[in-house]
Design a protein around this motif. Structure first.
Motif, PDB file in Angstrom:
ATOM      1  N   VAL A   6       7.052-101.074  -8.614  1.00  0.00           N
ATOM      2  CA  VAL A   6       5.871-100.969  -9.467  1.00  0.00           C
ATOM      3  C   VAL A   6       5.021 -99.832  -8.918  1.00  0.00           C
ATOM      4  CG1 VAL A   6       3.756-102.083 -10.258  1.00  0.00           C
ATOM      5  CG2 VAL A   6       5.858-103.421 -10.026  1.00  0.00           C
ATOM      6  N   ILE A   7       4.684 -98.914  -9.774  1.00  0.00           N
ATOM      7  CA  ILE A   7       3.833 -97.781  -9.394  1.00  0.00           C
ATOM      8  C   ILE A   7       2.486 -97.967 -10.080  1.00  0.00           C
ATOM      9  CG2 ILE A   7       3.567 -95.277  -9.467  1.00  0.00           C
ATOM     10  CD1 ILE A   7       6.793 -95.415  -9.972  1.00  0.00           C
ATOM     11  N   LEU A   8       1.433 -98.008  -9.299  1.00  0.00           N
ATOM     12  CA  LEU A   8       0.083 -98.108  -9.854  1.00  0.00           C
ATOM     13  C   LEU A   8      -0.618 -96.770  -9.678  1.00  0.00           C
ATOM     14  CD1 LEU A   8      -1.144-101.588  -8.531  1.00  0.00           C
ATOM     15  CD2 LEU A   8      -0.361-101.006 -10.836  1.00  0.00           C
ATOM     16  N   PHE A   9      -1.077 -96.210 -10.772  1.00  0.00           N
ATOM     17  CA  PHE A   9      -1.864 -94.986 -10.718  1.00  0.00           C
ATOM     18  C   PHE A   9      -3.297 -95.351 -10.355  1.00  0.00           C
ATOM     19  CE2 PHE A   9      -0.018 -91.184 -13.223  1.00  0.00           C
ATOM     20  CZ  PHE A   9       1.147 -91.254 -12.493  1.00  0.00           C
ATOM     21  N   ALA A  10      -3.873 -94.640  -9.397  1.00  0.00           N
ATOM     22  CA  ALA A  10      -5.247 -94.925  -8.974  1.00  0.00           C
ATOM     23  C   ALA A  10      -5.969 -93.631  -8.640  1.00  0.00           C
ATOM     24  CB  ALA A  10      -5.246 -95.846  -7.758  1.00  0.00           C
ATOM     25  N   ARG A  11      -7.183 -93.522  -9.114  1.00  0.00           N
ATOM     26  CA  ARG A  11      -8.039 -92.377  -8.793  1.00  0.00           C
ATOM     27  C   ARG A  11      -8.949 -92.781  -7.647  1.00  0.00           C
ATOM     28  NH1 ARG A  11      -9.364 -87.619 -10.699  1.00  0.00           N
ATOM     29  NH2 ARG A  11      -7.979 -87.858 -12.474  1.00  0.00           N
ATOM     30  N   ALA A  12      -9.093 -91.910  -6.669  1.00  0.00           N
ATOM     31  CA  ALA A  12      -9.974 -92.178  -5.533  1.00  0.00           C
ATOM     32  C   ALA A  12     -11.398 -92.393  -6.037  1.00  0.00           C
ATOM     33  CB  ALA A  12      -9.930 -91.017  -4.546  1.00  0.00           C
ATOM     34  N   PRO A  13     -12.069 -93.418  -5.525  1.00  0.00           N
ATOM     35  CA  PRO A  13     -13.429 -93.713  -5.995  1.00  0.00           C
ATOM     36  C   PRO A  13     -14.438 -92.699  -5.466  1.00  0.00           C
ATOM     37  CG  PRO A  13     -12.770 -95.269  -4.297  1.00  0.00           C
ATOM     38  CD  PRO A  13     -11.586 -94.398  -4.555  1.00  0.00           C
ATOM     39  N   ARG A  14     -14.849 -91.801  -6.328  1.00  0.00           N
ATOM     40  CA  ARG A  14     -15.814 -90.759  -5.985  1.00  0.00           C
ATOM     41  C   ARG A  14     -16.891 -90.715  -7.061  1.00  0.00           C
ATOM     42  NH1 ARG A  14     -13.477 -91.181  -1.929  1.00  0.00           N
ATOM     43  NH2 ARG A  14     -12.313 -89.641  -0.748  1.00  0.00           N
ATOM     44  N   LEU A  15     -18.141 -90.722  -6.651  1.00  0.00           N
ATOM     45  CA  LEU A  15     -19.262 -90.653  -7.585  1.00  0.00           C
ATOM     46  C   LEU A  15     -19.148 -89.391  -8.436  1.00  0.00           C
ATOM     47  CD1 LEU A  15     -21.930 -92.050  -8.404  1.00  0.00           C
ATOM     48  CD2 LEU A  15     -23.086 -90.534  -6.791  1.00  0.00           C
ATOM     49  N   LEU A  55       3.888 -99.354  -5.118  1.00  0.00           N
ATOM     50  CA  LEU A  55       3.580 -98.022  -4.625  1.00  0.00           C
ATOM     51  C   LEU A  55       2.305 -97.568  -5.318  1.00  0.00           C
ATOM     52  CD1 LEU A  55       4.354 -95.397  -3.113  1.00  0.00           C
ATOM     53  CD2 LEU A  55       5.763 -94.823  -5.098  1.00  0.00           C
ATOM     54  N   LEU A  56       1.303 -97.197  -4.555  1.00  0.00           N
ATOM     55  CA  LEU A  56       0.044 -96.704  -5.096  1.00  0.00           C
ATOM     56  C   LEU A  56       0.128 -95.179  -5.184  1.00  0.00           C
ATOM     57  CD1 LEU A  56      -2.681 -98.011  -5.944  1.00  0.00           C
ATOM     58  CD2 LEU A  56      -3.525 -97.417  -3.671  1.00  0.00           C
ATOM     59  N   ALA A  57       0.099 -94.646  -6.405  1.00  0.00           N
ATOM     60  CA  ALA A  57       0.154 -93.198  -6.634  1.00  0.00           C
ATOM     61  C   ALA A  57      -1.269 -92.723  -6.888  1.00  0.00           C
ATOM     62  CB  ALA A  57       1.061 -92.874  -7.809  1.00  0.00           C
ATOM     63  N   THR A  58      -1.823 -91.968  -5.943  1.00  0.00           N
ATOM     64  CA  THR A  58      -3.248 -91.675  -5.965  1.00  0.00           C
ATOM     65  C   THR A  58      -3.542 -90.209  -6.309  1.00  0.00           C
ATOM     66  OG1 THR A  58      -3.256 -91.233  -3.586  1.00  0.00           O
ATOM     67  CG2 THR A  58      -3.734 -93.482  -4.282  1.00  0.00           C
ATOM     68  N   THR A  59      -4.737 -90.015  -6.790  1.00  0.00           N
ATOM     69  CA  THR A  59      -5.258 -88.694  -7.098  1.00  0.00           C
ATOM     70  C   THR A  59      -6.758 -88.705  -6.807  1.00  0.00           C
ATOM     71  OG1 THR A  59      -5.277 -86.953  -8.793  1.00  0.00           O
ATOM     72  CG2 THR A  59      -5.721 -89.165  -9.566  1.00  0.00           C
ATOM     73  N   PRO A  60      -7.357 -87.591  -6.427  1.00  0.00           N
ATOM     74  CA  PRO A  60      -6.749 -86.288  -6.205  1.00  0.00           C
ATOM     75  C   PRO A  60      -5.970 -86.250  -4.891  1.00  0.00           C
ATOM     76  CG  PRO A  60      -9.086 -86.175  -5.729  1.00  0.00           C
ATOM     77  CD  PRO A  60      -8.810 -87.556  -6.253  1.00  0.00           C
ATOM     78  N   ARG A  61      -5.112 -85.259  -4.800  1.00  0.00           N
ATOM     79  CA  ARG A  61      -4.260 -85.120  -3.611  1.00  0.00           C
ATOM     80  C   ARG A  61      -5.118 -85.035  -2.360  1.00  0.00           C
ATOM     81  NH1 ARG A  61       0.996 -83.766  -4.652  1.00  0.00           N
ATOM     82  NH2 ARG A  61       1.254 -82.771  -2.636  1.00  0.00           N
TER      83      ARG A  61
END
Length: 195
Positions: A6-15, A55-61
């Motif tokens: 399972v791949i979860l797309f996640a964006r880093a928490p940034r204001l 698997l957590l697939a995160t952005t931004p790199r």
């Protein structure tokens, strides 16, 4: 036998960098709080489930984030590649012949939905979780997939699912339940007023 992926797309928490369309209606801080709460409520139970490997697939790199706030320690993580949503999803889904990818910002997404997706992949070549806005909150692909499953898709609009399904003509496709994703203040109001 290896557990499914399972791949979860996640964006880093940034204001100011998350849920921007929602932030236009409720402000950056409220949008960030919503993002963090939904990310934790969605990702944590899915990552804890032993029926699959998450698997957590995160952005931004390279974003420096304490991801353990949102998923159990030890959850594997990778950076998403650069490119549009389709290119990023295709790159992640290539990691396994049978994998499910979902957004981590869908308030009603539960481990049972992931299990239903894998069951559907037992009899279909692809599975999608439709969203009320015409997009989708989950995609799962089996080994019999198009070379370019996300080509010519109009993202972030009412045609995303229909455009993607056009790439799967001649293949067996299963659809899961329709869920509400929250991109705008109207979506949030709808979520709050339902029974």
């Amino acid at each position: 036998m290896h557990r499914p992926i399972v791949i979860l797309f996640a964006r880093a928490p940034r204001l100011g960098a998350v849920k921007r369309r929602l932030a236009a209606g409720i402000g950056d801080r409220a949008a960030l709080r919503f993002h963090c709460a939904t990310l934790a409520a969605t990702a944590r139970p899915i990552a804890r489930d032993r029926r699959w490997t998450t698997l957590l697939a995160t952005t931004p790199r390279g974003a420096r984030t304490d991801w353990a706030r949102f998923v159990p320690r030890g959850t594997r993580r990778m950076d998403q590649i650069h490119g549009d949503l389709g290119a990023r999803m295709q790159a992640c889904l290539r990691l396994a012949p049978r994998a499910v990818l979902a957004g981590s910002d869908i308030p009603d997404l539960h481990p049972d939905d992931i299990a239903a997706a894998f069951r559907a992949l037992g009899r279909a070549d692809a599975v999608f979780g439709p969203a009320r806005d015409g997009g989708y909150w989950l995609v799962g692909l089996g080994p019999r997939r198009p070379a370019r499953p996300f080509a010519r898709v109009r993202w972030s609009g009412p045609h995303a699912l229909a455009d993607t399904l056009a790439n799967f003509r001649g293949r067996r496709v299963a659809l899961l339940r329709t869920l509400q994703d929250v991109d705008t203040v109207e979506d949030l109001a709808m979520l709050k007023t339902r029974p």
